[in-house]
Design a protein around this motif. Structure first.
Motif, PDB file in Angstrom:
ATOM      1  N   TYR A 108       0.841  -1.198   0.000  1.00 24.78           N
ATOM      2  CA  TYR A 108       0.000   0.000   0.000  1.00 24.78           C
ATOM      3  C   TYR A 108       0.877   1.249   0.000  1.00 24.78           C
ATOM      4  CZ  TYR A 108      -3.485   3.328   1.962  1.00 24.78           C
ATOM      5  OH  TYR A 108      -4.310   4.397   2.213  1.00 24.78           O
ATOM      6  N   ALA A 109       1.909   1.248   0.825  1.00 25.45           N
ATOM      7  CA  ALA A 109       2.839   2.384   0.856  1.00 25.45           C
ATOM      8  C   ALA A 109       3.522   2.560  -0.492  1.00 25.45           C
ATOM      9  CB  ALA A 109       3.878   2.171   1.954  1.00 25.45           C
ATOM     10  N   GLU A 110       3.904   1.467  -1.110  1.00 16.61           N
ATOM     11  CA  GLU A 110       4.543   1.537  -2.426  1.00 16.61           C
ATOM     12  C   GLU A 110       3.602   2.176  -3.446  1.00 16.61           C
ATOM     13  OE1 GLU A 110       6.283  -1.478  -5.888  1.00 16.61           O
ATOM     14  OE2 GLU A 110       5.945  -2.241  -3.860  1.00 16.61           O
ATOM     15  N   ALA A 111       2.342   1.781  -3.419  1.00 17.90           N
ATOM     16  CA  ALA A 111       1.365   2.343  -4.351  1.00 17.90           C
ATOM     17  C   ALA A 111       1.127   3.821  -4.072  1.00 17.90           C
ATOM     18  CB  ALA A 111       0.053   1.572  -4.255  1.00 17.90           C
ATOM     19  N   LEU A 112       0.978   4.187  -2.802  1.00 18.34           N
ATOM     20  CA  LEU A 112       0.777   5.596  -2.446  1.00 18.34           C
ATOM     21  C   LEU A 112       1.940   6.453  -2.938  1.00 18.34           C
ATOM     22  CD1 LEU A 112      -0.518   5.229   1.229  1.00 18.34           C
ATOM     23  CD2 LEU A 112      -1.821   6.228  -0.676  1.00 18.34           C
ATOM     24  N   ASN A 113       3.141   5.969  -2.715  1.00 21.15           N
ATOM     25  CA  ASN A 113       4.313   6.738  -3.105  1.00 21.15           C
ATOM     26  C   ASN A 113       4.340   6.973  -4.605  1.00 21.15           C
ATOM     27  OD1 ASN A 113       7.049   7.874  -2.556  1.00 21.15           O
ATOM     28  ND2 ASN A 113       7.724   6.098  -3.742  1.00 21.15           N
ATOM     29  N   ARG A 114       4.124   5.911  -5.378  1.00 18.80           N
ATOM     30  CA  ARG A 114       4.159   6.047  -6.837  1.00 18.80           C
ATOM     31  C   ARG A 114       2.951   6.806  -7.371  1.00 18.80           C
ATOM     32  NH1 ARG A 114       8.526   6.091 -10.076  1.00 18.80           N
ATOM     33  NH2 ARG A 114      10.165   5.013  -8.911  1.00 18.80           N
ATOM     34  N   ALA A 115       1.898   6.873  -6.599  1.00 19.97           N
ATOM     35  CA  ALA A 115       0.738   7.669  -6.992  1.00 19.97           C
ATOM     36  C   ALA A 115       0.969   9.155  -6.760  1.00 19.97           C
ATOM     37  CB  ALA A 115      -0.502   7.204  -6.236  1.00 19.97           C
ATOM     38  N   GLY A 116       2.119   9.499  -6.158  1.00 21.55           N
ATOM     39  CA  GLY A 116       2.452  10.903  -5.942  1.00 21.55           C
ATOM     40  C   GLY A 116       2.265  11.375  -4.523  1.00 21.55           C
ATOM     41  N   PHE A 117       2.235  10.427  -3.553  1.00 22.63           N
ATOM     42  CA  PHE A 117       1.995  10.796  -2.153  1.00 22.63           C
ATOM     43  C   PHE A 117       3.112  10.267  -1.257  1.00 22.63           C
ATOM     44  CE2 PHE A 117      -2.277   9.790  -4.068  1.00 22.63           C
ATOM     45  CZ  PHE A 117      -2.605  11.103  -4.379  1.00 22.63           C
ATOM     46  N   PRO A 118       4.340  10.774  -1.421  1.00 19.12           N
ATOM     47  CA  PRO A 118       5.467  10.232  -0.652  1.00 19.12           C
ATOM     48  C   PRO A 118       5.373  10.494   0.846  1.00 19.12           C
ATOM     49  CG  PRO A 118       6.140  12.189  -1.889  1.00 19.12           C
ATOM     50  CD  PRO A 118       4.781  11.817  -2.379  1.00 19.12           C
ATOM     51  N   GLN A 119       4.756  11.615   1.253  1.00 23.47           N
ATOM     52  CA  GLN A 119       4.632  11.879   2.690  1.00 23.47           C
ATOM     53  C   GLN A 119       3.735  10.836   3.359  1.00 23.47           C
ATOM     54  OE1 GLN A 119       3.773  16.116   3.661  1.00 23.47           O
ATOM     55  NE2 GLN A 119       4.144  16.494   1.494  1.00 23.47           N
ATOM     56  N   THR A 120       2.625  10.522   2.709  1.00 27.92           N
ATOM     57  CA  THR A 120       1.711   9.521   3.263  1.00 27.92           C
ATOM     58  C   THR A 120       2.365   8.148   3.257  1.00 27.92           C
ATOM     59  OG1 THR A 120      -0.086  10.810   2.287  1.00 27.92           O
ATOM     60  CG2 THR A 120      -0.637   8.640   3.138  1.00 27.92           C
ATOM     61  N   ALA A 121       3.076   7.827   2.189  1.00 29.09           N
ATOM     62  CA  ALA A 121       3.767   6.543   2.114  1.00 29.09           C
ATOM     63  C   ALA A 121       4.803   6.424   3.226  1.00 29.09           C
ATOM     64  CB  ALA A 121       4.428   6.395   0.750  1.00 29.09           C
ATOM     65  N   PHE A 122       5.554   7.492   3.459  1.00 29.57           N
ATOM     66  CA  PHE A 122       6.560   7.439   4.512  1.00 29.57           C
ATOM     67  C   PHE A 122       5.922   7.330   5.884  1.00 29.57           C
ATOM     68  CE2 PHE A 122       9.608   9.447   7.473  1.00 29.57           C
ATOM     69  CZ  PHE A 122      10.657   8.548   7.312  1.00 29.57           C
ATOM     70  N   ALA A 123       4.737   7.888   6.043  1.00 29.14           N
ATOM     71  CA  ALA A 123       4.021   7.771   7.318  1.00 29.14           C
ATOM     72  C   ALA A 123       3.702   6.318   7.643  1.00 29.14           C
ATOM     73  CB  ALA A 123       2.740   8.599   7.282  1.00 29.14           C
ATOM     74  N   VAL A 124       3.464   5.493   6.618  1.00 29.55           N
ATOM     75  CA  VAL A 124       3.248   4.063   6.858  1.00 29.55           C
ATOM     76  C   VAL A 124       4.465   3.468   7.554  1.00 29.55           C
ATOM     77  CG1 VAL A 124       2.851   1.814   5.779  1.00 29.55           C
ATOM     78  CG2 VAL A 124       1.704   3.839   4.878  1.00 29.55           C
ATOM     79  N   LEU A 125       5.649   3.897   7.165  1.00 29.46           N
ATOM     80  CA  LEU A 125       6.885   3.360   7.727  1.00 29.46           C
ATOM     81  C   LEU A 125       7.174   3.920   9.115  1.00 29.46           C
ATOM     82  CD1 LEU A 125       9.265   3.608   4.624  1.00 29.46           C
ATOM     83  CD2 LEU A 125       7.679   1.768   5.225  1.00 29.46           C
ATOM     84  N   LYS A 126       7.016   5.213   9.282  1.00 30.61           N
ATOM     85  CA  LYS A 126       7.500   5.852  10.514  1.00 30.61           C
ATOM     86  C   LYS A 126       6.440   6.000  11.595  1.00 30.61           C
ATOM     87  CE  LYS A 126      10.236   9.685  12.271  1.00 30.61           C
ATOM     88  NZ  LYS A 126      11.302  10.654  11.961  1.00 30.61           N
TER      89      LYS A 126
END
Length: 579
Positions: free
Chosen positions: A420-438
């Protein structure tokens, strides 16, 4: 219609006397047909008796397909790990495993049996072609759930085929005769993009169908024997490059109204306090019924059916005389040690951030992320356990706790979050994707750590029930093994050294760097589970950069294997030969 029930292991199958298809065409097929599309099957009957119009027909057929899934279950793990960079064969490894690791593929390799995949597919095709989907009892359509579940099995199996073989025939009708097999094999082969697009279209109309449930079997809810449809649609969209659609499907799966899937702090491995770095407290587990959401149940005895061989390959067992065949690579050790473990030390008046040292620990494996330590251990083998020898002290036993004999997991919730984070990031939402990790995803964290512009844009793909997803019930995935990552200043959203011309430029700068962090997290969290090679492949194909896969795999030992690197710089060499 006279039917017998053959109870064998977990999977009773239905059949008629003398009606198995396994004798049809087997004598007349050429090698090419027989090796690709094996028409023999304990589920496929002659055309004249093919209607599945009784509940027992349908249930036994579906359970029989799961039985066919058992045959390819181990392979999904082995082919995803032995070709990656996180494991390496030992001297005791079979020639087949060593050849896979060296990308020395051949038709004779026992893991290169494409007909096993097509056996699943052919049974799915047969079921979908002949089940009576209009049959109703008391106003309820009987086979809606099973019909959707079989579609998902077929789509998942084709996705595995495409990842393993690159291009394959897309066979959508049951193969019953020699001529049908020849016609199927002669049709043009399609790549992973075409396969994903076909099955996205095929599954979308049944995406909201509830999975079948046949009660509990061996302590597992039988609903976990099926593929979660929306997670699978997320995977298909992710491979196809439809990133917004992938994020939407993953979010819909995780934020399901009936069974929302959150991550919390209960399953972590942590240092007990800021001064004691001798032995971590291990609450981390990937083998719980809560974490695993889809699996292939395996038999416990060979007499009952297919028994997983993964324990004998990954761990020391009595059966392999404690000689394991695959072991974590130098690359796995380096990746784990490269992480920085952070912990918050809170008192009544202050909160201190402490970074755990990487030296002076009882074992080097305790440096950095602790999930490696939680899942892997070595210990001396007592001489009394070894057959015909007294060399116990000179041999070690390997244990990898992720490997269990009774099941082979296909989906677990934490790995779905990472995709899901990978998809969010490639969809143009790197802040949200990184929030999944941190931090973990919930409305509070989105408001705190994602800027207003991205919050507005990501809203359709990051909706979470505020009564379920809170800061108390969610966690950044990096915190599962690297401490209190939300306080770790060294683990931060990548930012350019100087301000770029536009916000869009900054986003484009961040996307590949956040993607690298996600891929690393997939390795830390999913090591030894069969994901690694395909994660590297997916990103390498996306970037049009074969080195993204070739570099880490060729350096798995810690030293560049130049010949292997050269081989892997040509993507055609990533795939097994299709015979």
């Amino acid at each position: 219609m006279d039917k017998r029930i053959n109870h064998k292991g977990l999977f009773p199958l239905f059949a008629k006397p003398l009606s198995w298809l396994f004798i049809v065409c087997s004598i007349f097929f050429t090698v090419a047909c027989d090796s690709m599309l094996e028409t023999s099957s304990e589920l496929v009957e002659f055309e004249k008796d093919n209607t599945l119009n009784h509940p027992t027909d349908s249930v036994y057929s579906v359970l029989g397909i799961i039985g066919k899934m058992q045959v390819i279950a181990d392979r999904t793990v082995i082919l995803g790990e032995v070709r990656g960079d996180l494991m390496t064969p030992t001297d005791a490894a079979s020639a087949d495993l060593k050849n896979l690791a060296a990308f020395n593929f051949s038709a004779e390799n026992k893991y290169n049996t494409v007909s096993d995949y097509y056996a699943v597919i052919n049974n799915c095709n047969y079921y979908l072609a002949h089940v009576d989907t209009a049959l109703q009892r008391r106003g309820r359509t009987l086979f809606t759930q099973e019909f959707a579940a079989v579609k998902a099995f077929r789509a998942w199996t084709y996705l595995q085929l495409a990842q393993v073989y690159g291009q394959v025939p897309l066979v959508l009708n049951p193969v019953m005769t020699e001529q049908e097999a020849r016609d199927a094999m002669n049709q043009p082969r399609v790549d992973i993009n075409a396969i994903c697009q076909y099955f996205i279209d095929d599954l979308t109309p049944v995406a909201d169908t509830e999975l079948p449930r046949f009660g509990n079997i061996d302590s597992w809810d039988s609903q976990t024997f099926f593929i979660p449809m929306k997670a699978l649609l997320g995977d298909l969209c992710l491979w196809a490059g439809h990133y917004q659609d992938a994020a939407r499907w993953y979010n819909s799966y995780l934020n399901d109204q009936k069974t929302p899937i959150s991550l919390n702090y209960t399953s972590r491995i942590v240092w007990p306090n800021a001064t004691d770095f001798q032995r971590p407290q291990n609450g981390y587990s990937v083998t719980s019924t809560r974490e695993v959401v889809s699996l292939v149940p395996m038999e416990q005895r060979i007499f009952d059916g297919v028994v997983s061989d993964l324990p004998n390959i990954f761990t020391s067992t009595r059966e392999n005389n404690y000689y394991y065949q695959l072991t974590p690579s130098s690359a796995m050790h380096r990746l784990s040690a490269a992480q920085t473990y952070c912990m918050e030390n809170k008192t009544a008046t202050t909160t201190d951030t402490i970074y755990v040292p990487k030296t002076g620990l009882p074992d080097d494996i305790l440096a950095g992320d602790l999930r490696f330590y939680a899942n892997y251990s070595l210990s001396p083998t007592p001489a009394s356990l070894i057959d015909n020898g007294s060399e116990g002290g000179s041999r070690v036993m390997q244990s990898i706790s992720k490997v269990w004999s009774g099941v082979v997991p296909l989906y677990r919730r934490t790995m779905v979050y990472l995709r899901y984070a990978e998809a969010l990031n490639r969809a143009g939402f790197p802040q949200t994707a990184f929030a999944v990790l941190k931090y973990g995803l919930c409305s509070e964290n989105l408001n705190a750590y994602v800027d207003a512009t991205e919050q507005a844009a990501v809203a359709p793909y990051a909706a979470f029930d505020e009564n379920v997803f809170t800061r108390e019930t969610t966690i950044g995935i990096h915190s599962l093994g690297s401490g209190d990552s939300q306080a770790n200043e060294l683990y931060a959203l990548p930012m350019p050294a100087s301000q770029l011309a536009t916000r869009g430029d900054t986003v484009q700068y961040q996307i590949p760097l956040v993607e690298d962090l996600i891929v690393n997290e997939m390795a830390l969290e999913g090591a030894f589970e069969g994901y690694r090679f395909y994660d590297l492949m997916r990103v390498a194909l996306r970037r049009g950069n074969a080195a993204y896969l070739a570099d880490p795999v060729a350096r798995r030992s810690g030293v560049l294997d130049a010949s292997l690197h050269s081989l892997l710089m040509e993507p055609a060499n990533w795939y097994l030969p299709l015979q």
